[in-house]
Motif scaffolding. Structure first.
Motif, PDB file in Angstrom:
ATOM      1  N   ILE A 183       0.848  -1.190   0.000  1.00 17.72           N
ATOM      2  CA  ILE A 183       0.000   0.000   0.000  1.00 17.72           C
ATOM      3  C   ILE A 183       0.885   1.241   0.000  1.00 17.72           C
ATOM      4  CG2 ILE A 183      -1.829   1.249   1.207  1.00 17.72           C
ATOM      5  CD1 ILE A 183      -2.701  -1.420   2.423  1.00 17.72           C
ATOM      6  N   ALA A 184       0.650   2.122  -0.954  1.00 10.57           N
ATOM      7  CA  ALA A 184       1.499   3.306  -1.108  1.00 10.57           C
ATOM      8  C   ALA A 184       0.639   4.536  -1.356  1.00 10.57           C
ATOM      9  CB  ALA A 184       2.458   3.102  -2.278  1.00 10.57           C
ATOM     10  N   ALA A 185       1.222   5.704  -1.110  1.00 11.67           N
ATOM     11  CA  ALA A 185       0.541   6.965  -1.395  1.00 11.67           C
ATOM     12  C   ALA A 185       1.101   7.559  -2.677  1.00 11.67           C
ATOM     13  CB  ALA A 185       0.736   7.952  -0.238  1.00 11.67           C
ATOM     14  N   ALA A 186       0.219   8.139  -3.478  1.00 14.41           N
ATOM     15  CA  ALA A 186       0.645   8.716  -4.746  1.00 14.41           C
ATOM     16  C   ALA A 186       1.582   9.902  -4.554  1.00 14.41           C
ATOM     17  CB  ALA A 186      -0.579   9.142  -5.552  1.00 14.41           C
ATOM     18  N   ASP A 187       1.533  10.528  -3.382  1.00 11.79           N
ATOM     19  CA  ASP A 187       2.344  11.722  -3.139  1.00 11.79           C
ATOM     20  C   ASP A 187       3.463  11.481  -2.124  1.00 11.79           C
ATOM     21  OD1 ASP A 187       0.704  11.387  -0.954  1.00 11.79           O
ATOM     22  OD2 ASP A 187       0.013  13.477  -0.867  1.00 11.79           O
ATOM     23  N   ASP A 188       3.917  10.242  -1.989  1.00 13.31           N
ATOM     24  CA  ASP A 188       4.988   9.913  -1.037  1.00 13.31           C
ATOM     25  C   ASP A 188       6.327  10.424  -1.576  1.00 13.31           C
ATOM     26  OD1 ASP A 188       6.858   8.788   0.678  1.00 13.31           O
ATOM     27  OD2 ASP A 188       5.901   6.823   0.725  1.00 13.31           O
ATOM     28  N   ALA A 189       6.952  11.351  -0.851  1.00 10.00           N
ATOM     29  CA  ALA A 189       8.238  11.904  -1.274  1.00 10.00           C
ATOM     30  C   ALA A 189       9.401  11.018  -0.887  1.00 10.00           C
ATOM     31  CB  ALA A 189       8.428  13.301  -0.664  1.00 10.00           C
ATOM     32  N   SER A 190       9.196  10.084   0.028  1.00  8.35           N
ATOM     33  CA  SER A 190      10.268   9.189   0.463  1.00  8.35           C
ATOM     34  C   SER A 190      10.367   7.950  -0.413  1.00  8.35           C
ATOM     35  CB  SER A 190      10.048   8.753   1.924  1.00  8.35           C
ATOM     36  OG  SER A 190      10.262   9.816   2.814  1.00  8.35           O
ATOM     37  N   VAL A 191       9.215   7.344  -0.704  1.00 10.11           N
ATOM     38  CA  VAL A 191       9.171   6.144  -1.552  1.00 10.11           C
ATOM     39  C   VAL A 191       8.166   6.429  -2.661  1.00 10.11           C
ATOM     40  CG1 VAL A 191       8.845   3.651  -1.624  1.00 10.11           C
ATOM     41  CG2 VAL A 191       9.651   4.724   0.486  1.00 10.11           C
TER      42      VAL A 191
END
Length: 273
Positions: free
Chosen positions: A207-215
């Motif tokens: 599960i990931a976020a579209a705006d994740d600056a780390s990954v």
């Protein structure tokens, strides 16, 4: 309102504080927090979950009640996760966030009572930047590294209603973390190489976020187009926003995806047995 209880226990020879919520008789869920936070990192998520789940979290080495345990390697974190999961007799759902996701994925391969694995905002490969951050910590630049971490975690989310509380919690955790503990956390992340999520042996969700600056989402391209996705062994879920700290910033969206995944995983487990 979700009620939390904490028990001091000895698991695998280690003194741990287990943070519990939900139904003690419900399906078990074990949560592993990310580098820099602690066992409370999932409180907002837990409040968004159906209370039927028996949810447990604990402090990884170098964090929270174990901040003094700052001399560790990745293998120690994995051993702790295995011991905690083995202390839960029934089949369980294992969830790890970022560094916790790396630990959870490695632990799942050693366990027989894991019904599903979910990793949130997890790096799939070690990056040179991880080792550089450990070196910067030990070179006396801890304040700068901590600030950079907060900036990456919450980049672009300044207008979100949960931003002030989430940032304050993150800063409190980082202020309590030792230089050695944070450095060793980054060193642990620099050492795992790559995660082979398709070989965990259990249903797995990323599960990931579209705006994740780390990954960033580009890190998951191999999963969304490769054999793992085609075979159904790894499911990729994208939350539109939430940055690197999905459980803190978008707990309802994260909880909904987890519960849907756990339901499917339990059905798959029932069919296979």
């Amino acid at each position: 309102m979700t009620t939390f209880a904490e028990d001091a226990v000895v698991v695998g020879g280690e003194n741990l504080v287990l943070r519990r919520s939900g139904s003690s008789n419900g399906p078990a869920v074990v949560l592993l927090h990310p580098l820099g936070l602690d066992r409370r990192a999932f409180d907002a998520l837990r409040s968004a979950l159906n209370p039927i789940w028996n949810v447990v979290s604990y402090d990884q080495r170098g964090h929270g009640t174990r901040v003094a345990h700052d001399r560790f390697e990745l293998e120690h974190l994995v051993e702790d996760a295995v011991a905690v999961c083995q202390s839960v007799s029934e089949p369980l759902h294992l969830v790890g966030h970022a560094m916790g996701g790396v630990v959870a994925a490695l632990a799942a391969k050693r366990l027989r009572n894991v019904q599903s694995l979910a990793v949130l905002a997890v790096p799939l490969k070690s990056q040179p930047a991880f080792a550089r951050r450990a070196e910067s910590m030990e070179a006396g630049a801890s304040a700068a590294v901590f600030e950079e971490s907060l900036a990456r975690w919450f980049k672009g989310l300044e207008a979100a209603p949960r931003y002030p509380t989430a940032v304050a919690y993150g800063r409190t955790c980082l202020d309590a973390t030792s230089v050695q503990g944070y450095a060793n956390g980054w060193r642990a992340l620099a050492s795992f190489g790559s995660l082979e999520l398709a070989s965990t042996g259990v249903p797995t969700a990323c599960i990931a976020a579209a705006d994740d600056a780390s990954v960033p989402l580009t890190a998951f391209e191999a999963l969304t187009s490769g054999d793992a996705c085609v075979s159904g062994r790894v499911q990729v879920e994208v939350v539109p926003t939430g940055g690197h700290m999905l459980p803190l910033m978008e707990p309802e969206a994260t909880a909904a995806r987890l519960e849907n995944f756990w339901t499917r995983a339990r059905r798959m487990h029932a069919v296979s047995t």
